[in-house]
Design an enzyme around this catalytic site. Structure first.
Site, PDB file in Angstrom:
ATOM      1  NE  ARG A 181      -2.124  -1.109   3.682  1.00 57.78           N
ATOM      2  CZ  ARG A 181      -1.889  -2.306   4.233  1.00 57.78           C
ATOM      3  NH1 ARG A 181      -0.740  -2.532   4.842  1.00 57.78           N
ATOM      4  NH2 ARG A 181      -2.800  -3.244   4.179  1.00 57.78           N
ATOM      5  CE  LYS A 237      11.495   5.832   7.799  1.00 57.03           C
ATOM      6  NZ  LYS A 237      11.635   4.805   6.732  1.00 57.03           N
ATOM      7  CG  ASP A 259       9.194  -9.462  10.370  1.00 59.31           C
ATOM      8  OD1 ASP A 259       9.809  -8.410  10.078  1.00 59.31           O
ATOM      9  OD2 ASP A 259       8.882  -9.755  11.534  1.00 59.31           O
ATOM     10  CE1 TYR A 297       8.661   6.149   9.989  1.00 65.71           C
ATOM     11  CE2 TYR A 297       8.908   8.531  10.211  1.00 65.71           C
ATOM     12  CZ  TYR A 297       8.711   7.414   9.420  1.00 65.71           C
ATOM     13  OH  TYR A 297       8.575   7.562   8.058  1.00 65.71           O
TER      14      TYR A 297
END
Length: 268
Positions: free
Chosen positions: A17, A160, A64, A156
Protein backbone atom coordinates in the site's frame (compact mmCIF):
# COMPACT_ATOMS: atom_id res chain seq x y z
CA UNK A 1 7.57 7.15 -20.75
CA UNK A 2 10.45 5.14 -22.12
CA UNK A 3 11.50 1.91 -20.40
CA UNK A 4 14.54 3.10 -18.41
CA UNK A 5 14.45 -0.11 -16.40
CA UNK A 6 13.78 -2.58 -19.22
CA UNK A 7 15.23 -5.97 -18.33
CA UNK A 8 15.98 -4.96 -14.74
CA UNK A 9 14.91 -6.86 -11.64
CA UNK A 10 13.71 -5.08 -8.51
CA UNK A 11 12.71 -5.91 -4.94
CA UNK A 12 10.39 -3.44 -3.18
CA UNK A 13 9.52 -3.87 0.50
CA UNK A 14 6.40 -2.55 2.15
CA UNK A 15 4.79 -2.70 -1.28
CA UNK A 16 1.25 -3.56 -0.27
CA UNK A 17 0.00 0.00 0.00
CA UNK A 18 0.91 3.67 -0.03
CA UNK A 19 4.36 4.75 -1.12
CA UNK A 20 5.65 1.20 -1.54
CA UNK A 21 2.79 0.25 -3.83
CA UNK A 22 3.37 3.36 -5.96
CA UNK A 23 7.08 2.57 -6.21
CA UNK A 24 6.43 -1.00 -7.33
CA UNK A 25 3.94 0.18 -9.95
CA UNK A 26 6.34 2.82 -11.28
CA UNK A 27 9.31 0.47 -11.54
CA UNK A 28 7.14 -2.04 -13.41
CA UNK A 29 5.86 0.68 -15.74
CA UNK A 30 9.44 1.50 -16.59
CA UNK A 31 10.17 -2.09 -17.56
CA UNK A 32 11.42 -3.76 -14.38
CA UNK A 33 10.15 -7.09 -13.14
CA UNK A 34 9.26 -6.58 -9.49
CA UNK A 35 9.22 -8.77 -6.41
CA UNK A 36 6.92 -7.11 -3.87
CA UNK A 37 7.51 -7.90 -0.21
CA UNK A 38 5.46 -7.27 2.92
CA UNK A 39 4.16 -8.95 6.04
CA UNK A 40 0.65 -9.55 4.70
CA UNK A 41 -0.03 -11.32 1.42
CA UNK A 42 -3.47 -9.83 0.69
CA UNK A 43 -2.38 -6.24 -0.09
CA UNK A 44 0.70 -7.55 -1.92
CA UNK A 45 -1.56 -9.61 -4.18
CA UNK A 46 -3.50 -6.46 -5.03
CA UNK A 47 -0.27 -4.69 -5.99
CA UNK A 48 0.73 -7.61 -8.21
CA UNK A 49 -2.71 -7.53 -9.85
CA UNK A 50 -2.44 -3.79 -10.51
CA UNK A 51 0.96 -4.25 -12.09
CA UNK A 52 -0.30 -7.11 -14.26
CA UNK A 53 -3.33 -5.10 -15.39
CA UNK A 54 -0.95 -2.35 -16.50
CA UNK A 55 1.07 -4.84 -18.54
CA UNK A 56 3.91 -5.31 -16.06
CA UNK A 57 5.41 -8.34 -14.36
CA UNK A 58 5.46 -8.93 -10.62
CA UNK A 59 5.03 -11.51 -7.92
CA UNK A 60 4.77 -11.39 -4.15
CA UNK A 61 6.46 -12.89 -1.11
CA UNK A 62 5.15 -12.42 2.43
CA UNK A 63 8.08 -11.82 4.77
CA UNK A 64 9.17 -9.91 7.86
CA UNK A 65 12.44 -8.19 6.96
CA UNK A 66 13.48 -8.02 10.62
CA UNK A 67 13.76 -11.82 10.53
CA UNK A 68 17.02 -13.23 9.16
CA UNK A 69 15.28 -16.40 7.99
CA UNK A 70 12.60 -14.39 6.16
CA UNK A 71 15.28 -12.28 4.47
CA UNK A 72 16.89 -15.50 3.27
CA UNK A 73 13.54 -16.54 1.79
CA UNK A 74 13.20 -13.24 -0.08
CA UNK A 75 16.67 -13.49 -1.60
CA UNK A 76 16.19 -17.15 -2.45
CA UNK A 77 12.93 -16.32 -4.24
CA UNK A 78 14.67 -13.58 -6.21
CA UNK A 79 17.63 -15.77 -7.16
CA UNK A 80 15.27 -18.53 -8.24
CA UNK A 81 13.73 -16.23 -10.83
CA UNK A 82 16.52 -13.85 -11.83
CA UNK A 83 20.18 -14.21 -12.65
CA UNK A 84 20.89 -10.90 -10.92
CA UNK A 85 19.15 -8.52 -8.54
CA UNK A 86 19.51 -5.05 -10.02
CA UNK A 87 17.43 -2.84 -7.70
CA UNK A 88 16.43 -2.94 -4.05
CA UNK A 89 14.02 -0.42 -2.54
CA UNK A 90 13.83 -0.52 1.26
CA UNK A 91 10.47 1.05 2.00
CA UNK A 92 9.07 -1.15 4.78
CA UNK A 93 8.70 0.68 8.10
CA UNK A 94 6.48 0.99 11.16
CA UNK A 95 5.29 4.29 12.54
CA UNK A 96 2.92 3.67 15.46
CA UNK A 97 4.23 4.82 18.83
CA UNK A 98 3.19 6.92 21.84
CA UNK A 99 5.00 10.08 23.02
CA UNK A 100 8.58 9.86 24.31
CA UNK A 101 7.69 9.66 28.01
CA UNK A 102 5.21 6.85 27.34
CA UNK A 103 6.96 4.69 24.74
CA UNK A 104 8.01 1.27 26.01
CA UNK A 105 11.45 -0.26 25.37
CA UNK A 106 9.68 -3.06 23.50
CA UNK A 107 8.02 -0.64 21.07
CA UNK A 108 11.27 1.29 20.63
CA UNK A 109 13.16 -1.94 19.84
CA UNK A 110 10.45 -3.15 17.45
CA UNK A 111 10.61 0.12 15.51
CA UNK A 112 14.38 -0.21 15.14
CA UNK A 113 14.13 -3.93 14.33
CA UNK A 114 12.00 -3.24 11.25
CA UNK A 115 13.06 0.22 10.14
CA UNK A 116 16.81 -0.14 10.65
CA UNK A 117 17.80 -3.76 11.28
CA UNK A 118 15.46 -4.99 8.57
CA UNK A 119 16.86 -2.47 6.11
CA UNK A 120 20.38 -3.57 7.03
CA UNK A 121 19.65 -7.31 6.78
CA UNK A 122 18.04 -7.17 3.34
CA UNK A 123 20.55 -4.64 2.01
CA UNK A 124 23.48 -6.79 3.08
CA UNK A 125 21.98 -9.96 1.61
CA UNK A 126 21.09 -8.31 -1.69
CA UNK A 127 24.40 -6.43 -1.95
CA UNK A 128 26.25 -9.74 -1.75
CA UNK A 129 24.27 -10.86 -4.80
CA UNK A 130 24.81 -7.57 -6.65
CA UNK A 131 28.58 -7.88 -6.28
CA UNK A 132 28.68 -10.82 -8.70
CA UNK A 133 27.17 -8.59 -11.41
CA UNK A 134 29.41 -5.65 -10.54
CA UNK A 135 26.47 -3.27 -10.37
CA UNK A 136 23.28 -2.48 -8.54
CA UNK A 137 21.18 0.29 -7.05
CA UNK A 138 19.84 0.34 -3.49
CA UNK A 139 17.35 3.02 -2.43
CA UNK A 140 16.26 3.49 1.17
CA UNK A 141 13.08 5.43 1.90
CA UNK A 142 14.08 7.78 4.68
CA UNK A 143 12.00 10.80 5.74
CA UNK A 144 12.23 14.50 6.45
CA UNK A 145 11.99 13.28 10.04
CA UNK A 146 15.68 12.41 9.68
CA UNK A 147 16.30 16.17 9.44
CA UNK A 148 14.08 17.38 12.27
CA UNK A 149 11.22 16.39 14.55
CA UNK A 150 7.63 16.94 13.44
CA UNK A 151 5.73 15.25 16.25
CA UNK A 152 5.87 12.75 19.13
CA UNK A 153 7.55 9.99 17.13
CA UNK A 154 10.98 9.71 18.73
CA UNK A 155 11.70 6.11 17.71
CA UNK A 156 10.57 6.58 14.11
CA UNK A 157 12.56 9.80 13.75
CA UNK A 158 15.67 8.15 15.17
CA UNK A 159 15.33 5.20 12.79
CA UNK A 160 15.10 7.42 9.73
CA UNK A 161 18.23 9.32 10.76
CA UNK A 162 19.93 5.94 11.19
CA UNK A 163 18.85 4.86 7.71
CA UNK A 164 20.38 7.97 6.15
CA UNK A 165 23.62 7.38 8.05
CA UNK A 166 23.61 3.71 7.03
CA UNK A 167 23.29 4.71 3.39
CA UNK A 168 26.37 6.93 3.63
CA UNK A 169 28.49 4.17 5.11
CA UNK A 170 27.20 1.65 2.58
CA UNK A 171 28.09 4.11 -0.16
CA UNK A 172 31.74 4.26 0.90
CA UNK A 173 32.08 0.47 1.03
CA UNK A 174 29.94 -0.53 -1.95
CA UNK A 175 30.76 2.14 -4.55
CA UNK A 176 34.06 0.45 -5.51
CA UNK A 177 32.03 -2.71 -6.12
CA UNK A 178 29.67 -0.96 -8.55
CA UNK A 179 26.74 -0.61 -6.17
CA UNK A 180 25.07 2.77 -5.63
CA UNK A 181 23.17 3.56 -2.42
CA UNK A 182 20.80 6.50 -2.01
CA UNK A 183 17.84 7.66 0.05
CA UNK A 184 14.60 9.39 -0.84
CA UNK A 185 13.16 11.49 2.00
CA UNK A 186 9.42 12.08 1.63
CA UNK A 187 7.70 15.01 3.26
CA UNK A 188 3.99 14.89 4.10
CA UNK A 189 2.48 12.43 1.60
CA UNK A 190 -1.13 11.85 0.58
CA UNK A 191 -1.43 8.22 1.70
CA UNK A 192 -4.21 6.18 3.29
CA UNK A 193 -2.48 6.62 6.67
CA UNK A 194 -2.53 10.41 6.31
CA UNK A 195 -6.22 10.33 5.43
CA UNK A 196 -7.08 7.99 8.31
CA UNK A 197 -5.31 10.15 10.89
CA UNK A 198 -6.62 13.52 9.66
CA UNK A 199 -10.02 15.18 9.90
CA UNK A 200 -11.76 16.26 6.66
CA UNK A 201 -10.91 19.89 7.42
CA UNK A 202 -7.23 19.09 7.95
CA UNK A 203 -7.10 16.98 4.77
CA UNK A 204 -8.69 19.75 2.73
CA UNK A 205 -6.14 22.22 4.10
CA UNK A 206 -3.17 19.95 3.39
CA UNK A 207 -4.36 19.09 -0.10
CA UNK A 208 -5.33 22.57 -1.24
CA UNK A 209 -3.77 25.26 0.93
CA UNK A 210 -0.95 23.74 2.99
CA UNK A 211 0.52 27.08 4.03
CA UNK A 212 3.53 25.56 5.81
CA UNK A 213 4.65 23.99 2.50
CA UNK A 214 5.88 26.23 -0.37
CA UNK A 215 3.98 24.16 -2.95
CA UNK A 216 0.88 24.51 -0.74
CA UNK A 217 -0.10 20.83 -0.91
CA UNK A 218 0.74 17.28 0.08
CA UNK A 219 3.21 15.26 -1.96
CA UNK A 220 1.59 12.44 -3.93
CA UNK A 221 2.95 8.85 -3.61
CA UNK A 222 3.59 8.80 -7.35
CA UNK A 223 5.98 11.73 -6.94
CA UNK A 224 8.05 9.73 -4.47
CA UNK A 225 8.00 6.79 -6.89
CA UNK A 226 9.31 9.02 -9.69
CA UNK A 227 12.31 10.01 -7.58
CA UNK A 228 13.02 6.39 -6.69
CA UNK A 229 12.80 5.29 -10.34
CA UNK A 230 15.31 7.96 -11.31
CA UNK A 231 17.82 6.97 -8.63
CA UNK A 232 17.37 3.30 -9.53
CA UNK A 233 18.05 3.96 -13.21
CA UNK A 234 21.31 4.40 -15.09
CA UNK A 235 20.44 8.08 -15.52
CA UNK A 236 21.60 8.48 -11.92
CA UNK A 237 24.85 6.62 -12.58
CA UNK A 238 26.98 9.28 -10.85
CA UNK A 239 24.68 9.72 -7.86
CA UNK A 240 25.36 7.79 -4.68
CA UNK A 241 25.27 8.63 -0.98
CA UNK A 242 22.59 11.28 -1.36
CA UNK A 243 19.35 11.83 0.56
CA UNK A 244 16.97 13.24 -2.05
CA UNK A 245 14.29 15.29 -0.29
CA UNK A 246 10.84 15.26 -1.92
CA UNK A 247 8.76 17.47 0.35
CA UNK A 248 7.24 20.28 -1.71
CA UNK A 249 9.85 22.66 -0.31
CA UNK A 250 8.87 22.14 3.34
CA UNK A 251 12.41 21.85 4.73
CA UNK A 252 13.70 24.79 2.70
CA UNK A 253 11.99 27.12 5.16
CA UNK A 254 13.17 27.25 8.79
CA UNK A 255 9.81 28.86 9.66
CA UNK A 256 11.43 31.41 11.94
CA UNK A 257 10.42 34.69 10.31
CA UNK A 258 6.76 33.69 10.13
CA UNK A 259 6.56 33.07 13.87
CA UNK A 260 8.08 36.33 15.15
CA UNK A 261 5.74 38.49 17.28
CA UNK A 262 5.87 41.27 14.69
CA UNK A 263 7.17 41.84 11.17
CA UNK A 264 10.92 41.63 10.73
CA UNK A 265 12.65 44.88 9.69
CA UNK A 266 15.44 44.04 7.22
CA UNK A 267 18.77 45.83 7.48
CA UNK A 268 19.20 48.60 4.91
Amino acid sequence: MYPRLEGKSAIVTGAGRGIGESIALRLAQEGAEVLVVGRSMAPLAETVESIAEAGGKAWAVAADISSESDVEIVVREAKGRWETIDILVNNAAVFEEPPFLEISPETFRKTFDINVTGTFLLSQAVAKEMISAGQGSIVHISSIDALGADGPVSAYTATKAAVVSLARTMTMELAPLGIRVNCVAPGFVNTDMTQKTSTPVVMDHMLNDFQRVPLRRLVEPEEIATAVAFLASDEASAITGTNLVVDGGLTSNLYVMETLPEEWVPLA
